[in-house]
Write a protein that holds these residues in place. Structure first.
Motif, PDB file in Angstrom:
ATOM      1  N   MET A  14      -1.241  -0.219  -0.322  1.00 65.76           N
ATOM      2  CA  MET A  14      -2.208  -0.678  -1.322  1.00 65.76           C
ATOM      3  C   MET A  14      -1.740  -1.963  -1.983  1.00 65.76           C
ATOM      4  N   VAL A  15      -0.468  -1.977  -2.385  1.00 63.21           N
ATOM      5  CA  VAL A  15       0.053  -3.171  -3.052  1.00 63.21           C
ATOM      6  C   VAL A  15       0.049  -4.360  -2.103  1.00 63.21           C
ATOM      7  N   TYR A  16       0.462  -4.106  -0.861  1.00 61.31           N
ATOM      8  CA  TYR A  16       0.481  -5.204   0.097  1.00 61.31           C
ATOM      9  C   TYR A  16      -0.940  -5.705   0.348  1.00 61.31           C
ATOM     10  N   GLY A  17      -1.847  -4.764   0.486  1.00 59.93           N
ATOM     11  CA  GLY A  17      -3.234  -5.129   0.759  1.00 59.93           C
ATOM     12  C   GLY A  17      -3.805  -6.041  -0.310  1.00 59.93           C
ATOM     13  N   ILE A  18      -3.394  -5.843  -1.536  1.00 57.42           N
ATOM     14  CA  ILE A  18      -3.977  -6.622  -2.619  1.00 57.42           C
ATOM     15  C   ILE A  18      -3.239  -7.930  -2.884  1.00 57.42           C
ATOM     16  N   ILE A  19      -1.932  -7.863  -3.065  1.00 61.86           N
ATOM     17  CA  ILE A  19      -1.254  -9.126  -3.391  1.00 61.86           C
ATOM     18  C   ILE A  19      -0.219  -9.544  -2.351  1.00 61.86           C
ATOM     19  N   LYS A  20      -0.266  -8.954  -1.179  1.00 66.40           N
ATOM     20  CA  LYS A  20       0.626  -9.352  -0.096  1.00 66.40           C
ATOM     21  C   LYS A  20       2.095  -9.297  -0.518  1.00 66.40           C
ATOM     22  N   LEU A  21       2.431  -8.278  -1.335  1.00 66.99           N
ATOM     23  CA  LEU A  21       3.819  -8.133  -1.765  1.00 66.99           C
ATOM     24  C   LEU A  21       4.370  -6.835  -1.193  1.00 66.99           C
ATOM     25  N   ILE A  22       5.523  -6.919  -0.541  1.00 67.30           N
ATOM     26  CA  ILE A  22       6.189  -5.688  -0.112  1.00 67.30           C
ATOM     27  C   ILE A  22       7.029  -5.225  -1.284  1.00 67.30           C
TER      28      ILE A  22
END
Lengths: 294, 370
Positions: free
Chosen positions: A27-35
Motif C-alpha cells: 500500500m505504501v509503495y503503491g502510493i508514494i513509491k517508498l519501500i
C-alpha cells in the motif's frame, strides 16, 4: 499425501503472516513509491503492545488486537509525518535510508524499554488440536484463528479500498499524485491514512505471530519484514491482491523447501525467488508492464 | 596509577547480557557477583579486593572478541571470565591467546573451545569449568539407548551454533556405535521460529526419540510445536534446556517426557548446594538455575587460582602467566556444581546430572560421573 497436506497447512499459516505484513508494504509503495523498511518493526511494536495489554491490563485477544492496531496506526502516521513527509520531494534514496534509520530506531528503542531478551506471549485462545485423515493431519485452533483473522482483515481492506471515499482517494493518489491534488483530494491526509491502515495490518500480524509462536522479541520484525517485502515484490508491489498471493505463495514455498529439502535452504530460496522475479517479471506476478517515464 | 600500586585485582567479565542468549549471561553474572561479594567481604585475595570489569558481548561472536580485546588491552585485567556460549568463547579465545590473558568460560561446552580443531593442541590460555560436549553427547546417547531403550533417533540442530553442531556430532557417534539408528538430521538457521515443517518431516520417520541440542528459545518452541503436531516421543537436549523459559514457551501441559543433561540440580541434597540456593534466594529473590551455580563457582574458582598464583604485581604479563599456571594446576576444587579437576586439555572433569521435565517441573533423574 497426508504429509503434503500437513506441510501445506504449515505453509498457509506462515504465509498469512507474510501476507498481512506485505499488504502494508504494498500500500505504501503503491502510493508514494517508498519501500518502508520500518514496516517490519511496526509489526514488532504491535506484538509488544498486545503483550502489554494482555499482561498488565488483563485484556482478551480481541481488545488487545484492536488497541494494538489503533496504536500502530497512530505510530505509522507519526513516522510518516516526522520521518518521510519532510523528504517527500527529496531523491528516493533519502527516504529509503530514513526508513532504515526508523527501523533501527524502533528496534533499539524497544530493546531499551522492554529488554533485549525474548518474552513469552500469554496464551489467549483455547488451544485445541483437530485431527483429520485418521489423525495424520493436525490443525491447531491457533492456525484457524490466524487464517480467519487474516482473511477478514483482507476483506475489510479490500472493502475500504474499493468502496469508501478514502479508498477512492488512495487509488487516485497512487495513479497520479498531482492530478489527484488538482481534483481536490487532500494528498497528505490520504498518505497519512495509508500509513495508518498499513501499520494497523502489520500490528495485527505481530499480535497473531505472538499468539502462534507465543514468543516475541525486539528483533522479530527483521526477517518477516524482509520476507514480506519479497512477497510484495513477488506478487507485484503496489498491488493489493498481489501482496496476498505473494505472501501465501512464499509461506508455502518456504515450508515445502524445508519439508522436502532442507530448512537451511528456505531463506536462500526466498531471496533467489526475489532475484528471479526481478529478472523475469519485475512488475511481479499480478503486475502489468507499464513503461515508466524517466 | 601503575599496575603494582592498584588496590584491587581487576578481573574482566565478558558475558551475554543482552540479545539472543542473554538469560545465560545474566544468570551467570548474578551467581558470579554473589561469589565475589562474599570473597571481598572476607577480605579478598591477599589483602586485595577483586574488582569485576563487566562488559556485554550482546550474544555476538564478533562482539565477544572486541570485548575480550578491550578487557585485555585497555582495562588491563588479569583474567577474563566468560563468555557463556561456545561460539562466543572461541571467538574471544583468539584475542585471549594474542594478548596472553587467561580466559575461563563457565559454560562453553563445545570440544573445540579449549582444543584447536586443526592441530589438536590445547589452547594455552583458554579454560572452562564445565564438562564438554563429548561427555554430554555420550551421556545423552547412552541415556537414550539404555534408559529409554530407543532404537532410532531424529536430530534437530542449529547449524549456526558451534555448541549445537558439537553436541549433535557426539550424540550421533555414541548412539550409532551403541546400535541405534539416526533416521533424520535436520538443520535450521539462527533465529528460526517455525519448526513445523521439519517436525512434520520427522514425524513421518517415526523416531523413538528426538535429540535437539539447542538453546532455550528454540527448545521451548520445538517441544511445543512437536506436541501440537501430535508427536509425543521423548525429546532430549543438553544443558541449553536448563532454563525456566523452556517451560514457559512450551507450556506446562507440553513440557513432559523431556530429558536433558545439566550441570547441577536444585534437588540435589548436598549441603553445599542447598547453602548456595539459600544465599542466592536471599540476594535475588529467585531460584538459581545451573547457570547461576556455574557463575558462582567461577567466582570461587578464580579466587582459588589467584590465591595459589603467588602474584607479585611487578608486571601484568608475568602475573597473567603466574595465574595461568595456577589455573592449570587446579585439583579437587569443590564447587556447587561438583568437584573440578582441570586436565591437560584445560577441561573440567566433573559429573553431570540428567533432569526430566514432568508437567513443567524439573525432576532430578540420574547423576553420572565422567
Amino acid at each position: 499425501m497426508t504429509t503434503f497436506i500437513q506441510q501445506l497447512i504449515n505453509g498457509i499459516t506462515l504465509g498469512s503472516v507474510y501476507a498481512l505484513i506485505a499488504l502494508g508494504y504494498t500500500m505504501v509503495y503503491g502510493i508514494i513509491k517508498l519501500i518502508n523498511f520500518a514496516h517490519g518493526d511496526v509489526f514488532m511494536v504491535g506484538a509488544y503492545i498486545a503483550f502489554l495489554c494482555v499482561t498488565y491490563l488483563k485484556l482478551g485477544l480481541l481488545p488487545a488486537l484492536i488497541i494494538s492496531m489503533i496504536f500502530c496506526a497512530l505510530l505509522g502516521m507519526l513516522i510518516e509525518k516526522f520521518a518521510y513527509k519532510p523528504l517527500r520531494n527529496s531523491p528516493r534514496i533519502s527516504a529509503l535510508i530514513t526508513a532504515i534509520g526508523v527501523s533501527l530506531f524502533l528496534e533499539n528503542l524497544m530493546q531499551l524499554l522492554m529488554g533485549a531478551d525474548s518474552r513469552v506471549f500469554p496464551r489467549l485462545v483455547n488451544e485445541k488440536n483437530y485431527h483429520l485423515f485418521h489423525g495424520k493431519v493436525v490443525v491447531n485452533s491457533k492456525q484457524i484463528y490466524l487464517l480467519i483473522i487474516t482473511v477478514l482483515l483482507m476483506l475489510l481492506l479490500n472493502f475500504i479500498v474499493k468502496n469508501t471515499k478514502i479508498g477512492k482517494a488512495m487509488r487516485a493518489v497512487s495513479q497520479d499524485m498531482d492530478a489527484a491534488r488538482l481534483m481536490g483530494i487532500n494528498v497528505d491526509t490520504t498518505i497519512s491514512y495509508t500509513f495508518a491502515i498499513g501499520s494497523a495490518l502489520a500490528a495485527a500480524g505481530g499480535v497473531l505471530v505472538g499468539l502462534y509462536y507465543n514468543t516475541i522479541n525486539p528483533l522479530m520484525g527483521v526477517l518477516p519484514g524482509l520476507k514480506a517485502f519479497i512477497a510484495a515484490v513477488f506478487g507485484g508491489i503496489g498491488i493489493i491482491p498481489g501482496a496476498m498471493l505473494g505472501g501465501f505463495s512464499l509461506g508455502v514455498i518456504e515450508t515445502l523447501v524445508s519439508g522436502y529439502g532442507s530448512s537451511m535452504y528456505k531463506d536462500a530460496v526466498a531471496f533467489a525467488l526475489l532475484i528471479l522475479i526481478l529478472i523475469l517479471k519485475p512488475s511481479g506476478l499480478l503486475g502489468k508492464n507499464i513503461k515508466e517515464k524517466v | 596509577m601503575s599496575f603494582a600500586a592498584s588496590k584491587t585485582i581487576k578481573i574482566g567479565v565478558n558475558l551475554e547480557l543482552s540479545q539472543a542468549v542473554a538469560q545465560y549471561g545474566q544468570k551467570e553474572l548474578e551467581g558470579l557477583k554473589l561469589a565475589i561479594d562474599e570473597i571481598n567481604q572476607k577480605g579478598g585475595v591477599g589483602g586485595k579486593k577483586i574488582e569485576l570489569v563487566i562488559l556485554d558481548n550482546k550474544s555476538d561472536k564478533t562482539e565477544a572478541q572486541n570485548v575480550a580485546t578491550r578487557l585485555a588491552v585497555r582495562e588491563k585485567v588479569l583474567a577474563i571470565l566468560g563468555p557463556a556460549t561456545s561460539g562466543a568463547t572461541k571467538s574471544a579465545a583468539v584475542a585471549a591467546t594474542k594478548y596472553k590473558v587467561p580466559i575461563i568460560s563457565p559454560s562453553a561446552t563445545d570440544d573445540t573451545v579449549t582444543v584447536d580443531e586443526r592441530t589438536g593442541k590445547t589452547k594455552a590460555y583458554v579454560f572452562r569449568t564445565c564438562f564438554n560436549d563429548s561427555f554430554q553427547g555420550n551421556v545423552m546417547a547412552n541415556f537414550a539407548l539404555k534408559t529409554l531403550k530407543a532404537k532410532s533417533a531424529a536430530i534437530i540442530y542449529d547449524a549456526s551454533s558451534d555448541y549445537s553442531k558439537g553436541l549433535f556430532k557426539n550424540f550421533k557417534q555414541t548412539f550409532t556405535k551403541g546400535g541405534g539408528k539416526i533416521v533424520a538430521e535436520e538443520a535450521f538457521a539462527k533465529g528460526e521460529q517455525d519448526f513445523s515443517s521439519i517436525l512434520t518431516k520427522i514425524r513421518d520417520k517415526k523416531p523413538d526419540v528426538i535429540f535437539a541440542p539447542v538453546y532455550y528459545d528454540e527448545a521451548g518452541l520445538i517441544i511445543k510445536q512437536a506436541r501440537e503436531l501430535g508427536m509425543n516421543m521423548p525429546i532430549l537436549g543438553g544443558d541449553g534446556f536448563d532454563d525456566p523459559k523452556v517451560v514457559e514457551k512450551a507450556g506446562k501441559k507440553f513440557a513432559n517426557n523431556v530429558f536433558f543433561s545439566a550441570h547441577y540440580s536444585s534437588q540435589d541434597t548436598d549441603s553445599k548446594v542447598q547453602e548456595f540456593i539459600n544465599k542466592f534466594k536471599k540476594k535475588y529473590n529467585t531460584e538459581p538455575n545451573a547457570f547461576a551455580a556455574l557463575g558462582y563457582d567461577l567466582g570461587y574458582f578464580i579466587a582459588d587460582a589467584l590465591k595459589r598464583a603467588n602474584l607479585k604485581f611487578d608486571s601484568i604479563a608475568k602475573d597473567r602467566e603466574r595465574l595461568k599456571t595456577a589455573i592449570e594446576n587446579t585439583k579437587n576444587f569443590v564447587g556447587v556444581t561438583g568437584i573440578v579437576n582441570i586436565n591437560k586439555n584445560h577441561n573440567a572433569e566433573k559429573s553431570a546430572v540428567i533432569i526430566e521435565l514432568k508437567n513443567g517441573v524439573q525432576m532430578f533423574k540420574q547423576k553420572l560421573n565422567p
